[in-house]
Write a protein that holds these residues in place. Structure first.
Motif, PDB file in Angstrom:
ATOM      1  N   SER A  83       0.849  -1.179   0.000  1.00 11.43           N
ATOM      2  CA  SER A  83       0.000   0.000   0.000  1.00 11.43           C
ATOM      3  C   SER A  83       0.890   1.236   0.000  1.00 11.43           C
ATOM      4  N   MET A 120      -3.710   4.498   4.623  1.00 12.72           N
ATOM      5  CA  MET A 120      -3.445   3.326   3.794  1.00 12.72           C
ATOM      6  C   MET A 120      -4.256   2.156   4.317  1.00 12.72           C
ATOM      7  N   SER A 123       0.814   5.847  -0.103  1.00 24.04           N
ATOM      8  CA  SER A 123       0.063   7.086   0.059  1.00 24.04           C
ATOM      9  C   SER A 123       1.060   8.240   0.061  1.00 24.04           C
ATOM     10  N   CYS A 163      -4.573  -2.354   3.715  1.00 24.46           N
ATOM     11  CA  CYS A 163      -4.085  -3.561   3.034  1.00 24.46           C
ATOM     12  C   CYS A 163      -4.641  -4.773   3.743  1.00 24.46           C
TER      13      CYS A 163
END
Length: 188
Positions: free
Chosen positions: A162, A174, A164, A176
């Protein structure tokens, strides 16, 4: 008869050998070793040719080609990446749980880290029904305030799961799938 190797004769031909060693090698040649004499003779010719080539200027087209190739292959000067040692300032797991909640499975965690002049405020939420991890955070310069435009990555087994970038207030989010051990990387 012990012979000297080609590396030693190369140093001899280039005048890079120490005086003691040069004397031993001269004695060896004086003893009549034809093999080492041929080796030295060939290496002296190579050294002479190389020194003569150094005296010749390179053609302009060769210089242009070398400069063009080096410009293609040399990377731009990259900023130096430094890992900062984090100091844990707050961990919600270390705080006493409110009465009546000790038996419940906690699925959220709040952490605050300090690294030099920076503070990192993290909130982790784990959704047990979907096995998703939500990570929200805020990056602050403790003197100047929020730090924006910082790329952030969640990494599991050397793979980015992930990513950002921090916003104007230093915040990032984020999510995941729970991957076991995760690592958070911020590129500042």
């Amino acid at each position: 008869m012990n012979h000297f190797d080609i590396a030693e004769w190369t140093d001899y031909a280039r005048d890079l050998i120490e005086d003691d060693k040069r004397g031993e090698m001269n004695d060896h040649l004086a003893s009549g070793c034809a093999r080492c004499g041929r080796t030295l003779s060939a290496l002296e010719r190579v050294v002479t040719l190389a020194r003569n080539d150094l005296q010749q200027p390179l053609p302009e087209h060769v210089m242009r080609s070398v400069k063009a190739l080096s410009a293609i292959h040399l990377p731009e000067r990259a900023p130096r990446l430094v890992s900062l040692a984090l100091q844990l300032a707050f961990d919600s797991f270390m705080e006493p749980a409110p009465a009546g909640t000790r038996g419940l499975e906690l699925s959220s965690r709040h952490l605050v880290y300090y690294a030099q002049d920076y503070a990192l405020d993290l909130r982790l939420e784990y959704e047990t029904d979907t096995a998703m991890l939500q990570l929200g955070g805020e990056i602050l310069d403790r003197k100047l305030g929020p730090v924006s435009n910082v790329p952030t990555f969640l990494i599991a087994d050397e793979q980015v799961v992930s990513r950002s970038t921090s916003g104007d207030l230093g915040e990032f989010n984020m999510a995941c799938g729970h991957e076991g051990s995760l690592r958070l990387c911020l590129v500042m």
